[in-house]
Design a protein around this motif. Sequence first.
Motif, PDB file in Angstrom:
ATOM      1  N   SER A  54      15.667  67.143  22.060  1.00  0.00           N
ATOM      2  CA  SER A  54      14.762  67.777  23.028  1.00  0.00           C
ATOM      3  C   SER A  54      13.698  68.501  22.264  1.00  0.00           C
ATOM      4  O   SER A  54      12.551  69.101  22.739  1.00  0.00           O
ATOM      5  CB  SER A  54      15.590  69.131  23.610  1.00  0.00           C
ATOM      6  OG  SER A  54      16.398  69.864  22.260  1.00  0.00           O
TER       7      SER A  54
ATOM      8  N   ALA B  86      17.354  67.945  16.939  1.00  0.00           N
ATOM      9  CA  ALA B  86      17.743  67.506  18.315  1.00  0.00           C
ATOM     10  C   ALA B  86      16.794  66.951  19.070  1.00  0.00           C
ATOM     11  O   ALA B  86      15.489  67.119  18.908  1.00  0.00           O
ATOM     12  CB  ALA B  86      17.946  68.968  19.118  1.00  0.00           C
TER      13      ALA B  86
ATOM     14  N   TYR C  64      25.369  70.097  13.781  1.00  0.00           N
ATOM     15  CA  TYR C  64      25.003  70.959  14.869  1.00  0.00           C
ATOM     16  C   TYR C  64      26.187  71.675  15.587  1.00  0.00           C
ATOM     17  O   TYR C  64      25.983  72.231  16.776  1.00  0.00           O
ATOM     18  CB  TYR C  64      24.416  69.903  15.980  1.00  0.00           C
ATOM     19  CG  TYR C  64      22.954  69.628  15.724  1.00  0.00           C
ATOM     20  CD1 TYR C  64      22.834  68.298  15.650  1.00  0.00           C
ATOM     21  CD2 TYR C  64      22.010  70.382  15.509  1.00  0.00           C
ATOM     22  CE1 TYR C  64      21.486  67.618  15.055  1.00  0.00           C
ATOM     23  CE2 TYR C  64      20.708  70.003  15.086  1.00  0.00           C
ATOM     24  CZ  TYR C  64      20.678  68.575  14.732  1.00  0.00           C
ATOM     25  OH  TYR C  64      19.321  68.046  14.576  1.00  0.00           O
TER      26      TYR C  64
ATOM     27  N   ASP D 243      26.022  77.813  25.802  1.00  0.00           N
ATOM     28  CA  ASP D 243      26.506  77.680  24.636  1.00  0.00           C
ATOM     29  C   ASP D 243      25.206  77.479  23.733  1.00  0.00           C
ATOM     30  O   ASP D 243      24.115  76.909  24.145  1.00  0.00           O
ATOM     31  CB  ASP D 243      27.425  76.366  24.352  1.00  0.00           C
ATOM     32  CG  ASP D 243      28.682  76.557  25.005  1.00  0.00           C
ATOM     33  OD1 ASP D 243      29.158  75.473  25.324  1.00  0.00           O
ATOM     34  OD2 ASP D 243      29.146  77.513  24.986  1.00  0.00           O
ATOM     35  N   SER D 244      25.337  77.839  22.467  1.00  0.00           N
ATOM     36  CA  SER D 244      24.200  77.582  21.441  1.00  0.00           C
ATOM     37  C   SER D 244      23.908  76.264  21.327  1.00  0.00           C
ATOM     38  O   SER D 244      24.644  75.382  21.266  1.00  0.00           O
ATOM     39  CB  SER D 244      24.551  78.239  20.126  1.00  0.00           C
ATOM     40  OG  SER D 244      25.754  77.870  19.511  1.00  0.00           O
ATOM     41  N   GLU D 245      22.724  75.838  20.817  1.00  0.00           N
ATOM     42  CA  GLU D 245      22.252  74.434  20.814  1.00  0.00           C
ATOM     43  C   GLU D 245      21.598  74.319  19.497  1.00  0.00           C
ATOM     44  O   GLU D 245      20.821  75.144  19.306  1.00  0.00           O
ATOM     45  CB  GLU D 245      21.228  74.313  21.755  1.00  0.00           C
ATOM     46  CG  GLU D 245      20.673  72.731  21.354  1.00  0.00           C
ATOM     47  CD  GLU D 245      19.235  72.615  22.417  1.00  0.00           C
ATOM     48  OE1 GLU D 245      18.918  71.475  22.726  1.00  0.00           O
ATOM     49  OE2 GLU D 245      18.619  73.618  22.899  1.00  0.00           O
TER      50      GLU D 245
ATOM     51  N   GLN E 298      19.962  79.964  21.750  1.00  0.00           N
ATOM     52  CA  GLN E 298      21.050  80.181  22.902  1.00  0.00           C
ATOM     53  C   GLN E 298      20.141  80.892  23.934  1.00  0.00           C
ATOM     54  O   GLN E 298      19.511  81.877  23.595  1.00  0.00           O
ATOM     55  CB  GLN E 298      22.163  80.987  22.193  1.00  0.00           C
ATOM     56  CG  GLN E 298      23.247  81.338  23.478  1.00  0.00           C
ATOM     57  CD  GLN E 298      24.309  81.702  22.564  1.00  0.00           C
ATOM     58  OE1 GLN E 298      24.402  82.336  21.606  1.00  0.00           O
ATOM     59  NE2 GLN E 298      25.677  81.395  23.185  1.00  0.00           N
TER      60      GLN E 298
END
Length: 119
Positions: free
Chosen positions: A59, A57, A101, A41-43, A36
């Motif tokens: 990314s 994720a 997630y 927002d947290s990812e 985060q």
Amino acid sequence: QVELAISGGGSVQSGGSLRLSCVYFRFRDAMGWFRQVPGADSEGVAVIQKDGSITYADSVKGRFTISRDNAKNTLYLQMNSLKPEDTAMYFCAAAFGFGGYCRYNYDYWGQGTQVTVSS
């Protein structure tokens, strides 16, 4: 009893590597790493289910690796080829049941550790 205790993190230059560790009291149905940045927002970064299945994720695919050592009750996040956009506070979390997630699926959270990547 501390449920999750995180270590690792720090500051590196772009392209560098870091490893985060999360010592857990008991492996739950799912454990994951989240990150985060202030104001966002947290990812979800990476999740490992009890059956060993792993997801990442988009990314971080190909750069980050989540793993666990049952003998040491430790969850790891190996982060390679770090980029400035990876800069965030990183958390490990544990869930009863399916994790995924969505942060609201998780019941326990570690205290967080800062990762800063400079260009």
